[in-house]
Write a protein that holds these residues in place. Sequence first.
Motif, PDB file in Angstrom:
ATOM      1  N   GLN A  77       0.798 -13.012  -4.748  1.00  0.00           N
ATOM      2  CA  GLN A  77       2.015 -12.692  -5.487  1.00  0.00           C
ATOM      3  C   GLN A  77       2.936 -11.800  -4.663  1.00  0.00           C
ATOM      4  OE1 GLN A  77      -0.033 -11.065  -8.930  1.00  0.00           O
ATOM      5  NE2 GLN A  77       0.731 -12.731 -10.221  1.00  0.00           N
ATOM      6  N   GLN A  78       2.367 -10.847  -3.932  1.00  0.00           N
ATOM      7  CA  GLN A  78       3.184  -9.970  -3.102  1.00  0.00           C
ATOM      8  C   GLN A  78       3.878 -10.754  -1.987  1.00  0.00           C
ATOM      9  OE1 GLN A  78       0.772  -6.708  -1.719  1.00  0.00           O
ATOM     10  NE2 GLN A  78       0.305  -5.986  -3.780  1.00  0.00           N
ATOM     11  N   ARG A  79       3.145 -11.686  -1.377  1.00  0.00           N
ATOM     12  CA  ARG A  79       3.761 -12.497  -0.319  1.00  0.00           C
ATOM     13  C   ARG A  79       4.879 -13.372  -0.890  1.00  0.00           C
ATOM     14  NH1 ARG A  79       0.930 -12.339   4.464  1.00  0.00           N
ATOM     15  NH2 ARG A  79      -1.192 -11.508   4.346  1.00  0.00           N
ATOM     16  N   GLN A  80       4.657 -13.931  -2.073  1.00  0.00           N
ATOM     17  CA  GLN A  80       5.689 -14.746  -2.705  1.00  0.00           C
ATOM     18  C   GLN A  80       6.930 -13.915  -3.010  1.00  0.00           C
ATOM     19  OE1 GLN A  80       5.303 -18.065  -2.317  1.00  0.00           O
ATOM     20  NE2 GLN A  80       5.218 -18.596  -4.473  1.00  0.00           N
ATOM     21  N   LEU A  81       6.715 -12.703  -3.518  1.00  0.00           N
ATOM     22  CA  LEU A  81       7.846 -11.838  -3.844  1.00  0.00           C
ATOM     23  C   LEU A  81       8.654 -11.503  -2.597  1.00  0.00           C
ATOM     24  CD1 LEU A  81       9.425 -10.096  -5.843  1.00  0.00           C
ATOM     25  CD2 LEU A  81       7.778  -8.260  -5.446  1.00  0.00           C
ATOM     26  N   LEU A  82       7.972 -11.177  -1.494  1.00  0.00           N
ATOM     27  CA  LEU A  82       8.679 -10.852  -0.260  1.00  0.00           C
ATOM     28  C   LEU A  82       9.406 -12.070   0.295  1.00  0.00           C
ATOM     29  CD1 LEU A  82       6.056  -8.542   1.490  1.00  0.00           C
ATOM     30  CD2 LEU A  82       8.115  -7.880   0.260  1.00  0.00           C
ATOM     31  N   PHE A  86       0.273  -4.857   6.329  1.00  0.00           N
ATOM     32  CA  PHE A  86       1.677  -4.725   6.696  1.00  0.00           C
ATOM     33  C   PHE A  86       2.607  -5.071   5.539  1.00  0.00           C
ATOM     34  CE2 PHE A  86       4.137  -4.123  10.632  1.00  0.00           C
ATOM     35  CZ  PHE A  86       3.197  -3.442  11.373  1.00  0.00           C
ATOM     36  N   LEU A  87       2.076  -5.600   4.456  1.00  0.00           N
ATOM     37  CA  LEU A  87       2.926  -5.994   3.333  1.00  0.00           C
ATOM     38  C   LEU A  87       3.718  -4.816   2.749  1.00  0.00           C
ATOM     39  CD1 LEU A  87       0.587  -8.546   1.508  1.00  0.00           C
ATOM     40  CD2 LEU A  87       2.657  -9.054   2.811  1.00  0.00           C
ATOM     41  N   PRO A  88       3.095  -3.634   2.518  1.00  0.00           N
ATOM     42  CA  PRO A  88       3.895  -2.510   1.997  1.00  0.00           C
ATOM     43  C   PRO A  88       5.017  -2.097   2.938  1.00  0.00           C
ATOM     44  CG  PRO A  88       1.549  -2.103   1.685  1.00  0.00           C
ATOM     45  CD  PRO A  88       1.660  -3.304   2.571  1.00  0.00           C
ATOM     46  N   TRP A  89       4.751  -2.121   4.247  1.00  0.00           N
ATOM     47  CA  TRP A  89       5.805  -1.771   5.204  1.00  0.00           C
ATOM     48  C   TRP A  89       6.946  -2.771   5.135  1.00  0.00           C
ATOM     49  CZ3 TRP A  89       7.842  -4.524   9.275  1.00  0.00           C
ATOM     50  CH2 TRP A  89       8.677  -3.812  10.143  1.00  0.00           C
ATOM     51  N   ARG A 109       9.039  -2.170   2.032  1.00  0.00           N
ATOM     52  CA  ARG A 109       9.994  -1.062   2.162  1.00  0.00           C
ATOM     53  C   ARG A 109      11.186  -1.470   3.007  1.00  0.00           C
ATOM     54  NH1 ARG A 109       5.085   1.856   2.645  1.00  0.00           N
ATOM     55  NH2 ARG A 109       5.267   1.843   4.925  1.00  0.00           N
ATOM     56  N   TRP A 110      10.935  -2.272   4.025  1.00  0.00           N
ATOM     57  CA  TRP A 110      12.011  -2.729   4.899  1.00  0.00           C
ATOM     58  C   TRP A 110      12.996  -3.607   4.129  1.00  0.00           C
ATOM     59  CZ3 TRP A 110      12.711  -7.032   8.761  1.00  0.00           C
ATOM     60  CH2 TRP A 110      13.548  -6.631   9.807  1.00  0.00           C
ATOM     61  N   LEU A 111      12.483  -4.377   3.167  1.00  0.00           N
ATOM     62  CA  LEU A 111      13.317  -5.266   2.360  1.00  0.00           C
ATOM     63  C   LEU A 111      13.741  -4.629   1.041  1.00  0.00           C
ATOM     64  CD1 LEU A 111      11.352  -8.619   2.879  1.00  0.00           C
ATOM     65  CD2 LEU A 111      13.489  -7.928   3.974  1.00  0.00           C
ATOM     66  N   ASN A 112      13.402  -3.340   0.856  1.00  0.00           N
ATOM     67  CA  ASN A 112      13.761  -2.626  -0.374  1.00  0.00           C
ATOM     68  C   ASN A 112      13.178  -3.323  -1.598  1.00  0.00           C
ATOM     69  OD1 ASN A 112      14.917  -0.571  -1.893  1.00  0.00           O
ATOM     70  ND2 ASN A 112      16.834  -1.688  -2.189  1.00  0.00           N
ATOM     71  N   ASN A 116       5.809 -12.688  13.839  1.00  0.00           N
ATOM     72  CA  ASN A 116       4.906 -12.991  12.725  1.00  0.00           C
ATOM     73  C   ASN A 116       4.770 -11.816  11.763  1.00  0.00           C
ATOM     74  OD1 ASN A 116       4.408 -15.522  13.837  1.00  0.00           O
ATOM     75  ND2 ASN A 116       2.664 -14.799  15.016  1.00  0.00           N
ATOM     76  N   TYR A 117       4.997 -10.600  12.260  1.00  0.00           N
ATOM     77  CA  TYR A 117       4.896  -9.434  11.389  1.00  0.00           C
ATOM     78  C   TYR A 117       6.039  -9.384  10.373  1.00  0.00           C
ATOM     79  CZ  TYR A 117       1.190  -7.501  14.298  1.00  0.00           C
ATOM     80  OH  TYR A 117       0.002  -7.309  14.955  1.00  0.00           O
ATOM     81  N   PHE A 118       7.122 -10.112  10.650  1.00  0.00           N
ATOM     82  CA  PHE A 118       8.259 -10.122   9.736  1.00  0.00           C
ATOM     83  C   PHE A 118       8.261 -11.349   8.835  1.00  0.00           C
ATOM     84  CE2 PHE A 118       9.518  -8.012  13.720  1.00  0.00           C
ATOM     85  CZ  PHE A 118       9.722  -6.735  13.233  1.00  0.00           C
ATOM     86  N   ASP A 119       7.234 -12.163   8.928  1.00  0.00           N
ATOM     87  CA  ASP A 119       7.109 -13.356   8.089  1.00  0.00           C
ATOM     88  C   ASP A 119       6.158 -13.032   6.940  1.00  0.00           C
ATOM     89  OD1 ASP A 119       6.584 -15.820   6.902  1.00  0.00           O
ATOM     90  OD2 ASP A 119       6.704 -16.904   8.801  1.00  0.00           O
TER      91      ASP A 119
END
Length: 364
Positions: free
Chosen positions: A213-218, A193-196, A199-202, A182-185
Amino acid sequence: MHFQHYRAKNPNGSSVGIDHVVNFYNRYPGETVTFYTRLTTYAPVQHLTLTLTLPAELTLKDYRPPKEYPTLMPSLDTDADHQYLRWPLSMSLPAHRQYEFQAEAVVARLDQDAVLTGEAQVADNRGRVLDAETVRISVLSRSKYLKYLPAIYQQDELMGRFLMLFESFWHPIDIQLEGLENYFDPKLTPPHFLPWLARWLNVDLDAHWSEHQQRQLLQWAMALHRHRGTRWGLVKALELYTGQQAEVVEQRSNNFVLGSEARLGPEIALGYGNIPHTFTVVLRVPPIQAETPEQQEQLEAIRRRAIEAIIDRQKPAHTVYHLHLETLPSSDIASPADVEPEPPPGHPPAGTDASAIWSNQEEL
């Protein structure tokens, strides 16, 4: 405390409703469990009684009234099997309000595993129950870690209680590991955990973006990476931030005529009005509401910089652009209910020819 479920408005036609949860549904002897009870009024009421029923295996430790009535005191009654914490609510309670009560109890020592049941109910002055809800808590009398030891230790009562200490320490970690995916969803990961994950997804997260908006972008990060430098990638990134479809106009001439006197060579642009590697982004954005003109100007500048940063990340490195922002009339702003849910990344919108989508993904 975040209640783990929410009821529909006035679910049983009553004037009040009860939500009753605990902070942990698995406990060990000697540990504390906290009951959270939310009383919701759907109509003006008075002369109510809120009763919390605790099993005898729990020892009441503390209780807290709602913040609206800090001096409210309950009464405590007991019998052989239960404890009853009763809150008298004789005052008039207005409609559409919520009042939260808390009670803490300690789990007693048990000879065998048990499932303890607690209940919260609200009744009127005639004793008629208006709503009730129960919770169940699983209590282990011996540590589950005993099964990993030789048989001679599994019958040792002291060893069973001793291992409970370590099991209670590690149990929260075990729960985290069980839900590690769930931490990667982007839809489920905790906000901090969104900033981490970004960074993982560049992905660069702008501090001015909302959490949604941040969740949509990720969620769309991989699709945007695959189509970076294309018209589709640029339009999609702008849509995630503004909620509006951008128009990308490339400065290509359509009046090219090659005559007998034409001379071709380096840095020669063909046709009238042809500006190589240049495009214009036209974006209609909703108006910004601010208390003062200065504040509105500042917020508009922040939004423009955010949009420019998106374009800079998505455009090909060798291109230049012009940004033209138009303010939408209030009547043209779609409400959330009018916005169709987005398809999964990599899929075209419903009712759209897939070939048309992919044919429009040429580089800018």
